[in-house]
Design an enzyme around this catalytic site. Structure first.
Site, short mmCIF file in Angstrom:
data_model
loop_
_atom_site.label_atom_id
_atom_site.label_comp_id
_atom_site.label_asym_id
_atom_site.label_seq_id
_atom_site.Cartn_x
_atom_site.Cartn_y
_atom_site.Cartn_z
N ASP A 29 0.85 -1.19 0.00
CA ASP A 29 0.00 0.00 0.00
C ASP A 29 0.89 1.25 0.00
O ASP A 29 1.90 1.31 0.72
CB ASP A 29 -0.92 -0.01 1.23
CG ASP A 29 -2.08 0.96 1.09
OD1 ASP A 29 -3.23 0.49 1.01
OD2 ASP A 29 -1.84 2.19 1.06
N ILE A 30 0.51 2.23 -0.78
CA ILE A 30 1.30 3.45 -0.92
C ILE A 30 1.24 4.30 0.35
O ILE A 30 2.11 5.15 0.58
CB ILE A 30 0.79 4.25 -2.16
CG1 ILE A 30 1.88 5.13 -2.72
CG2 ILE A 30 -0.47 5.02 -1.86
CD1 ILE A 30 1.59 5.64 -4.11
N ASN A 85 -12.79 -3.35 2.57
CA ASN A 85 -13.75 -2.25 2.65
C ASN A 85 -14.67 -2.33 1.44
O ASN A 85 -14.21 -2.55 0.32
CB ASN A 85 -13.01 -0.91 2.67
CG ASN A 85 -12.12 -0.75 3.90
OD1 ASN A 85 -12.49 -1.20 4.98
ND2 ASN A 85 -10.96 -0.14 3.72
N GLY A 91 -15.81 2.54 3.54
CA GLY A 91 -14.52 3.21 3.38
C GLY A 91 -13.75 2.81 2.14
O GLY A 91 -12.55 3.05 2.04
N GLN A 92 -14.44 2.22 1.17
CA GLN A 92 -13.75 1.82 -0.06
C GLN A 92 -13.47 3.04 -0.93
O GLN A 92 -14.39 3.83 -1.20
CB GLN A 92 -14.61 0.80 -0.84
CG GLN A 92 -13.91 0.28 -2.09
CD GLN A 92 -14.71 -0.83 -2.79
OE1 GLN A 92 -15.86 -1.10 -2.45
NE2 GLN A 92 -14.09 -1.44 -3.78
N HIS A 98 -10.21 -5.48 -3.16
CA HIS A 98 -8.86 -5.70 -2.63
C HIS A 98 -8.93 -6.11 -1.16
O HIS A 98 -9.77 -5.63 -0.42
CB HIS A 98 -7.98 -4.46 -2.79
CG HIS A 98 -8.61 -3.19 -2.34
ND1 HIS A 98 -9.57 -2.52 -3.08
CD2 HIS A 98 -8.44 -2.45 -1.22
CE1 HIS A 98 -9.95 -1.43 -2.45
NE2 HIS A 98 -9.30 -1.36 -1.30
N HIS A 100 -6.89 -5.93 2.25
CA HIS A 100 -5.77 -5.34 2.97
C HIS A 100 -5.19 -6.40 3.89
O HIS A 100 -5.93 -7.04 4.65
CB HIS A 100 -6.24 -4.18 3.86
CG HIS A 100 -6.78 -3.00 3.14
ND1 HIS A 100 -6.05 -1.83 2.95
CD2 HIS A 100 -8.00 -2.76 2.59
CE1 HIS A 100 -6.80 -0.95 2.31
NE2 HIS A 100 -7.98 -1.47 2.09
P1 AMP Z 1 -9.70 1.25 0.27
O1 AMP Z 1 -9.82 2.56 1.01
O2 AMP Z 1 -10.08 0.06 1.09
O3 AMP Z 1 -10.41 1.29 -1.06
O4 AMP Z 1 -8.16 1.03 0.01
C1 AMP Z 1 -7.48 1.59 -1.06
C2 AMP Z 1 -6.04 1.57 -0.70
O5 AMP Z 1 -5.28 1.73 -1.88
C3 AMP Z 1 -5.60 2.67 0.27
O6 AMP Z 1 -5.06 2.08 1.45
C4 AMP Z 1 -4.56 3.45 -0.53
O7 AMP Z 1 -3.49 3.91 0.27
C5 AMP Z 1 -4.12 2.43 -1.55
N1 AMP Z 1 -3.58 2.95 -2.79
C6 AMP Z 1 -4.12 3.92 -3.57
N2 AMP Z 1 -3.35 4.13 -4.64
C7 AMP Z 1 -2.31 3.27 -4.56
C8 AMP Z 1 -1.18 3.00 -5.38
N3 AMP Z 1 -0.95 3.66 -6.51
N4 AMP Z 1 -0.30 2.05 -4.97
C9 AMP Z 1 -0.51 1.38 -3.81
N5 AMP Z 1 -1.57 1.58 -3.01
C10 AMP Z 1 -2.46 2.52 -3.38
#
Ligand code: AMP
Length: 112
Positions: A29-30, A85, A91-92, A98, A100
């Site tokens: 995760d970024i 999520n 919170g998606q 995906h 986590h």
């Molecule tokens: P969610 O809020 O459950 O939809 O999770 C989306 C996740 O994607 C968040 O934790 C972000 O930090 C992560 N995210 C968004 N863009 C990127 C990216 N380019 N590379 C890695 N993680 C990302």
């Protein structure tokens, strides 16, 4: 519309990939919320748990087997948390299903 995760699958944007096979991809995760924070995604574009069909059951089960492998790879022998999520209240923020995988520290419960 193509999501950011589809662009990662298509290698149009970089990611720190920790696992990949024909059905799924896992990358860091970024914006990590724990020392280990990996996202495990199906390569097939499924928007969320809310859109799952019975025919997706094998794939979703397989994603969790991959989660277990990555948790071992990451040395999360004290435990870890998996979170999915779904939708706005869940919170998606990225509309590509995906999981986590969070670990490497004690995690509080309940979540916010
Ligand atoms: P969610 O809020 O459950 O939809 O999770 C989306 C996740 O994607 C968040 O934790 C972000 O930090 C992560 N995210 C968004 N863009 C990127 C990216 N380019 N590379 C890695 N993680 C990302």
């Amino acid at each position: 519309m193509s999501t950011i995760f589809q662009k990662i699958i298509d290698k149009q944007i970089p990611a720190d990939i920790v696992y990949e096979d024909d059905r799924c991809l896992a990358f860091r995760d970024i914006n990590p919320q724990a020392p280990t924070h990996v996202l495990v995604i199906p390569k097939r574009a499924i928007r969320s748990v809310a859109e799952l069909e019975a025919s997706d059951a094998d794939l979703i089960g397989y994603l969790f087997v991959v989660v277990r492998k990555i948790a071992e790879q990451e040395g999360l022998s004290n435990g870890y948390r998996t979170v999915i999520n779904s939708g706005r209240d869940g919170g998606q923020t990225v509309d590509h299903l995906h999981i986590h995988l969070l670990g490497g520290r004690g995690l509080a419960w309940p979540p916010g």
